[in-house]
Design a protein around this motif. Structure first.
Motif, PDB file in Angstrom:
ATOM      1  N   THR A 294     -68.935  78.629 126.073  1.00 14.20           N
ATOM      2  CA  THR A 294     -69.866  78.733 124.949  1.00 14.20           C
ATOM      3  C   THR A 294     -71.034  77.768 125.119  1.00 14.20           C
ATOM      4  N   LEU A 295     -70.729  76.530 125.470  1.00 16.72           N
ATOM      5  CA  LEU A 295     -71.789  75.539 125.654  1.00 16.72           C
ATOM      6  C   LEU A 295     -72.628  75.838 126.885  1.00 16.72           C
ATOM      7  N   LEU A 296     -72.030  76.461 127.907  1.00 17.86           N
ATOM      8  CA  LEU A 296     -72.795  76.791 129.104  1.00 17.86           C
ATOM      9  C   LEU A 296     -73.892  77.793 128.785  1.00 17.86           C
ATOM     10  N   VAL A 297     -73.593  78.784 127.973  1.00 15.67           N
ATOM     11  CA  VAL A 297     -74.606  79.769 127.604  1.00 15.67           C
ATOM     12  C   VAL A 297     -75.607  79.168 126.619  1.00 15.67           C
ATOM     13  N   ILE A 298     -75.179  78.151 125.853  1.00 13.07           N
ATOM     14  CA  ILE A 298     -76.107  77.472 124.960  1.00 13.07           C
ATOM     15  C   ILE A 298     -77.243  76.816 125.737  1.00 13.07           C
ATOM     16  N   ASP A 299     -76.994  76.507 127.022  1.00 10.32           N
ATOM     17  CA  ASP A 299     -78.070  75.963 127.847  1.00 10.32           C
ATOM     18  C   ASP A 299     -79.262  76.909 127.925  1.00 10.32           C
ATOM     19  N   ALA A 300     -79.025  78.188 127.659  1.00 13.28           N
ATOM     20  CA  ALA A 300     -80.131  79.150 127.680  1.00 13.28           C
ATOM     21  C   ALA A 300     -81.081  78.954 126.519  1.00 13.28           C
ATOM     22  N   PHE A 301     -80.693  78.156 125.514  1.00 17.39           N
ATOM     23  CA  PHE A 301     -81.601  77.890 124.400  1.00 17.39           C
ATOM     24  C   PHE A 301     -82.918  77.300 124.892  1.00 17.39           C
ATOM     25  N   ALA A 302     -82.829  76.414 125.901  1.00 15.73           N
ATOM     26  CA  ALA A 302     -84.047  75.792 126.424  1.00 15.73           C
ATOM     27  C   ALA A 302     -84.971  76.832 127.029  1.00 15.73           C
ATOM     28  N   ALA A 303     -84.409  77.786 127.759  1.00 13.78           N
ATOM     29  CA  ALA A 303     -85.236  78.830 128.348  1.00 13.78           C
ATOM     30  C   ALA A 303     -85.879  79.696 127.276  1.00 13.78           C
ATOM     31  N   ALA A 304     -85.125  80.011 126.217  1.00 12.16           N
ATOM     32  CA  ALA A 304     -85.688  80.814 125.140  1.00 12.16           C
ATOM     33  C   ALA A 304     -86.830  80.082 124.443  1.00 12.16           C
ATOM     34  N   MET A 305     -86.677  78.778 124.238  1.00  9.16           N
ATOM     35  CA  MET A 305     -87.739  78.007 123.602  1.00  9.16           C
ATOM     36  C   MET A 305     -88.933  77.825 124.527  1.00  9.16           C
ATOM     37  N   PHE A 306     -88.712  77.861 125.835  1.00  4.60           N
ATOM     38  CA  PHE A 306     -89.827  77.791 126.781  1.00  4.60           C
ATOM     39  C   PHE A 306     -90.768  78.970 126.565  1.00  4.60           C
ATOM     40  N   GLY A 307     -90.204  80.110 126.223  1.00  4.63           N
ATOM     41  CA  GLY A 307     -91.024  81.274 125.876  1.00  4.63           C
ATOM     42  C   GLY A 307     -91.346  81.334 124.406  1.00  4.63           C
ATOM     43  N   ARG A 308     -91.044  80.277 123.681  1.00  4.67           N
ATOM     44  CA  ARG A 308     -91.278  80.141 122.242  1.00  4.67           C
ATOM     45  C   ARG A 308     -90.705  81.317 121.455  1.00  4.67           C
ATOM     46  N   LEU A 309     -89.596  81.830 121.928  1.00  3.20           N
ATOM     47  CA  LEU A 309     -88.875  82.921 121.273  1.00  3.20           C
ATOM     48  C   LEU A 309     -89.741  84.166 121.112  1.00  3.20           C
ATOM     49  N   ARG A 310     -90.760  84.289 121.923  1.00  6.86           N
ATOM     50  CA  ARG A 310     -91.663  85.436 121.840  1.00  6.86           C
ATOM     51  C   ARG A 310     -91.869  86.119 123.188  1.00  6.86           C
TER      52      ARG A 310
ATOM     53  N   VAL B  23     -89.440  82.541 133.345  1.00  8.24           N
ATOM     54  CA  VAL B  23     -89.923  81.413 134.152  1.00  8.24           C
ATOM     55  C   VAL B  23     -89.195  80.134 133.772  1.00  8.24           C
ATOM     56  N   GLY B  24     -89.042  79.908 132.473  1.00  4.92           N
ATOM     57  CA  GLY B  24     -88.339  78.715 132.032  1.00  4.92           C
ATOM     58  C   GLY B  24     -86.899  78.680 132.514  1.00  4.92           C
ATOM     59  N   ALA B  25     -86.222  79.824 132.514  1.00  4.21           N
ATOM     60  CA  ALA B  25     -84.841  79.873 132.985  1.00  4.21           C
ATOM     61  C   ALA B  25     -84.759  79.549 134.472  1.00  4.21           C
ATOM     62  N   VAL B  26     -85.683  80.077 135.256  1.00  2.00           N
ATOM     63  CA  VAL B  26     -85.692  79.804 136.695  1.00  2.00           C
ATOM     64  C   VAL B  26     -85.955  78.328 136.963  1.00  2.00           C
ATOM     65  N   VAL B  27     -86.893  77.745 136.227  1.00  7.12           N
ATOM     66  CA  VAL B  27     -87.188  76.317 136.398  1.00  7.12           C
ATOM     67  C   VAL B  27     -85.956  75.480 136.071  1.00  7.12           C
ATOM     68  N   LEU B  28     -85.248  75.829 135.010  1.00  4.80           N
ATOM     69  CA  LEU B  28     -84.034  75.099 134.660  1.00  4.80           C
ATOM     70  C   LEU B  28     -82.984  75.197 135.763  1.00  4.80           C
ATOM     71  N   GLY B  29     -82.775  76.400 136.250  1.00  4.79           N
ATOM     72  CA  GLY B  29     -81.779  76.584 137.295  1.00  4.79           C
ATOM     73  C   GLY B  29     -82.115  75.811 138.551  1.00  4.79           C
ATOM     74  N   LEU B  30     -83.374  75.863 138.995  1.00  5.12           N
ATOM     75  CA  LEU B  30     -83.783  75.153 140.204  1.00  5.12           C
ATOM     76  C   LEU B  30     -83.702  73.638 140.016  1.00  5.12           C
ATOM     77  N   ALA B  31     -84.135  73.151 138.863  1.00  2.97           N
ATOM     78  CA  ALA B  31     -84.109  71.702 138.617  1.00  2.97           C
ATOM     79  C   ALA B  31     -82.681  71.170 138.665  1.00  2.97           C
ATOM     80  N   GLY B  32     -81.749  71.914 138.098  1.00  2.50           N
ATOM     81  CA  GLY B  32     -80.367  71.460 138.093  1.00  2.50           C
ATOM     82  C   GLY B  32     -79.768  71.400 139.485  1.00  2.50           C
TER      83      GLY B  32
END
Length: 774
Positions: A224-240, A247-256
């Motif tokens: 559950t918490l692992l998928v919650i990490d996707a919140f950051a990617a959703a906010m990167f697109g400002r939920l729109r 792009v935000g999801a890819v940046v998160l994955g690469l940074a980690g």
């Protein structure tokens, strides 16, 4: 080069799963205006069901995927929307958050009900772990390629759906103006339901894909918490924006993955930082993104709270102290510390009353400030050694001050945030603290001084000693915690009734109007955050001391969310709501579950029934939280309003008090079991207003209300009662029509039959034509 390619591919794969999950969040927010905190739990539940079908029942992979993705996922989304989400219109942001948090907790408990957490379960990659290809010296599995392809296809498909199709335009219009959309011939409910079904399917897909990548082990909380990490990617697109989300999801994955691969080996905290990175990114993104303008008018919601006077608060505080002492006389020694823990949780919940109930600001991680204060008192507030160790007053004061300071530091960059954004920022802080600080058990050296933050993975917190007052005695600790809650409760009520409290209420109702009247919103937000954090810090210290020893798991975000949920359910705008919510979150439901488990062991012939009731008790907090949308002011408000009607029915009140007193005497003398005493007392408290309406309806409801209830509603005239002349007059009065007197119709004599004259149709037509009527 091989290492770089390997970590790049791994980062892209992980980012693609984040993108799939985040796309579902964007989809539901764009069509319903609700941020779904249960998105990760939906992914978890879908992954468990897929394991059951594929591994537990040995169904073929295509059939299992068809059932989970094609049937279960969409049906789960449709059920969530039509049964729960569409009823959240005109509720405050905290209510919407609490309902989705309740769904998340309910799904967690449900998974533990059907799939026992102690039994290991694993998911392997699609096509097998050995199905792989070589790419620039790096090994890529077919499962990872499938994740990349699926993420790109979903991103492109959703982008085309939103921008190139009529359905996408109507989906955007659902949240913007559903009434206008309805006038144009569309059904907003059906469109929103479709988006929730699609979002749920994406969440389930993300859960199935990410589990083999993250190790393959199915564990409800972690997934559950692992998928919650996707919140950051959703906010990167400002939920729109779907592209920016991708792009935000890819940046998160690469940074980690880059952090894991290239961080210096001397960094002992690299793994913790890697886990915390999405929450750090979430906090930064929330601060950097532009915010909406202050709303210019007050938003009227369905929440209603009545703030008592300070005099009444003092009376109720004294009554609470007396009641707790009387209850203590019924309790065995082992249960006293349990109740003490519940009251310390109530002190933490009191911080939410100040922050959210009065000021309208959000904090999803109140226990995190309790953890900060606990760490401080462990390192700087303990005197003595061995069994003679005690907390010092200076240590407690220092811990509270540090918690307030940390609250200010967290609030300072988040002062421009409101509503959902502020809630996510505090959640990011809570998850970061749990992953980065509370997991830090290694020894560090700073300026020649060696230390560890969370020594040995647990902290032993002794009781407090102030002069002759030693909280090592369980009864003394219980009564001291109760007195502290009562004093803080009175102080909170006094604060709300002061000019400062009225400024907080004005800021909650309309920040723009409050700013126009000259209020400094920055100072108000900063001060109320620090006050709330200080109260949470004090509660956290007392909770840790009551437990004796705490670990990082004692302050997880799941516990904080449970505390928030139950406080809102009880009534977050009331001090009594904080008390009942905190006690139930701390020990209430745990006691109920333990009781059913003990009954199951004592009566093996009824073991199945008792275990079923225990599981229902575990899920019941989430079910209660889901229902808060129908009663957003909380159960305390409902009880208070019920007892307001009993002011003129003194015999009912005295009779109820006498009945409870008799029950107490029977329990005190051992003639009545404590379980039955508690059950009957709670039932009496909640049913007394109903009994008053049944026994003394005129005194409770008043003559006018009673007459109104006895009268058939106008819309049911002619349905529930015969349509009469009196009924017609009532309808005319309700509609504001002028009174019309209809003369009575005289009956013809029965002995003289009426003979209808013959009508000459031809002559009648000629006459109408001559008179100019065609």
């Amino acid at each position: 080069m091989d290492t770089f390619v390997t970590f790049t591919i791994l980062g892209l794969v992980l980012g693609s799963v984040y993108a799939i999950a985040a796309s579902g969040l964007v989809l539901t927010y764009n069509t319903s205006g609700i941020f779904n905190f249960a998105h990760g739990a939906q992914a978890m539940l879908g992954a468990f069901l897929y394991w059951q079908l594929r591994v537990g029942w040995n169904l073929p992979t295509p059939l299992a995927l068809l059932i989970v993705l094609g049937v279960f996922g969409p049906l789960m989304g449709l059920a969530l929307y039509f049964l729960i989400m569409r009823g959240l219109r005109d509720t405050a942001e905290v209510t919407k958050i609490v309902v989705t948090v309740s769904i998340m907790l309910g799904m967690l408990f449900l998974s533990q009900w059907f799939w026992h957490p102690e039994e290991p379960r694993t998911l392997t990659m699609f096509f097998g772990d050995n199905s792989k290809v070589s790419f620039f010296g790096a090994t890529v599995r077919y499962h990872e390629i499938l994740c990349l392809v699926a993420a790109v296809a979903i991103a492109v498909g959703l982008r085309l759906l939103f921008t190139r199709t009529r359905m996408g335009a109507t989906m955007r219009g659902v949240v913007d103006d559903p009434d206008l959309l309805r006038l144009s011939g569309h059904n907003p409910e059906r469109i929103a339901g479709f988006s929730w079904a699609l979002s749920s399917m994406l969440a389930v897909l993300a859960g199935i894909l990410v589990t083999p990548i993250s190790g393959g082990t199915l564990e409800a909380n972690l997934l559950t918490l692992l998928v919650i990490d996707a919140f950051a990617a959703a906010m990167f697109g400002r939920l729109r924006s779907i592209p920016r989300t991708f792009v935000g999801a890819v940046v998160l994955g690469l940074a980690g993955t880059y952090l894991l691969g290239y961080a210096p080996t001397t960094w002992t905290w690299t793994s913790n930082l890697r886990v915390s990175l999405p929450m750090i990114a979430l906090f930064v993104v929330l601060i950097v993104l532009p915010q909406d303008r202050l709303r210019g008018a007050a938003v009227r919601t369905r929440e209603r709270y009545h703030v008592p006077s300070v005099r009444k608060a003092v009376a109720w505080g004294a009554a609470l102290i007396v009641i707790v002492y009387l209850i203590r006389l019924l309790m065995v020694e082992s249960a006293i510390s349990t109740l003490t823990i519940g009251i310390t949780f109530a002190i933490v919940a009191l911080s939410l009353t100040v922050l959210t109930g009065y000021a309208g600001e959000m904090n999803l991680a109140p226990l995190s400030f309790g953890a900060v204060a606990t760490i401080v008192v462990y390192h700087f507030g303990i005197s003595g050694s061995g069994l003679a160790q005690r907390l010092t007053v200076l240590g407690v004061v220092l811990g509270v001050l540090v918690a307030a300071l940390v609250g200010g530091l967290v609030a300072l960059p988040a002062l421009r945030l409101r509503g959902l954004y502020l809630a996510l920022a505090t959640m990011a802080f809570g998850v970061f603290l749990s992953n980065m600080v509370l997991r830090d058990t290694t020894e560090h050296e700073l300026f020649g001084v060696k230390f560890s933050i969370f020594t040995g993975g647990s902290l032993v917190i002794p009781p407090l000693k102030v002069g002759p007052l030693d909280l090592d005695n369980e009864t003394t600790f219980l009564m001291t915690a109760t007195v502290l809650f009562a004093v803080l409760g009175v102080a909170v009520v006094a604060l709300r009734n002061s000019g400062y409290g009225r400024r907080l209420a004005a800021m909650k109702d309309s920040p723009a109007a409050s700013a126009m009247l000259g209020q400094n919103l920055v100072k108000l937000k900063l001060s109320v955050f620090m006050i709330s954090a200080a109260i949470a810090g004090l509660g956290g210290i007392l909770m840790s001391s009551a437990m004796g020893a705490v670990s990082g798991d004692s302050f997880t975000i799941i516990i904080s969310l449970s505390l928030l949920m139950l406080t809102v359910v009880a009534g977050i705008g009331y001090v009594s709501g904080a008390f009942f919510g905190g006690v139930m979150a701390g020990v209430g439901f745990a006691i109920i579950m333990v009781s059913f488990n003990n009954l199951a062991k004592a009566q093996p012939e009824l073991e199945g029934l008792y275990l079923l009731l225990g599981n229902i008790a575990a899920v019941s907090p989430a079910l209660i939280g889901i229902g808060v949308g129908h009663n957003p002011s909380g159960s305390v408000h409902q009880v208070v309003e019920g007892y307001r009607t009993l002011r003129n029915a003194k015999p009912v009140l005295f009779g109820g008090a006498a009945f409870v007193a008799v029950l107490y005497v029977l329990a005190l003398t051992g003639m009545l079991d404590n379980w039955w005493f508690a059950s009957l007392t709670i039932a009496t408290v909640f049913l007394l207003p109903v009994i008053g309406q049944m026994v003394m309806p005129a005194a409770v409801l008043g003559e006018e209300e009673l007459a109104r209830r006895r009268t058939t509603p106008p819309e049911l005239v002619g349905i529930d009662e015969p349509y009469t002349e009196e009924g017609r007059i009532r309808l005319d009065n309700e509609l504001g029509l002028p009174a019309v007197t209809v003369p009575p119709v005289r009956a013809l004599p029965a002995a003289s039959p009426v003979v209808q004259p013959a009508v000459n149709v031809t002559e009648t037509v000629k006459e109408l034509t001559v008179n100019g009527v065609s």
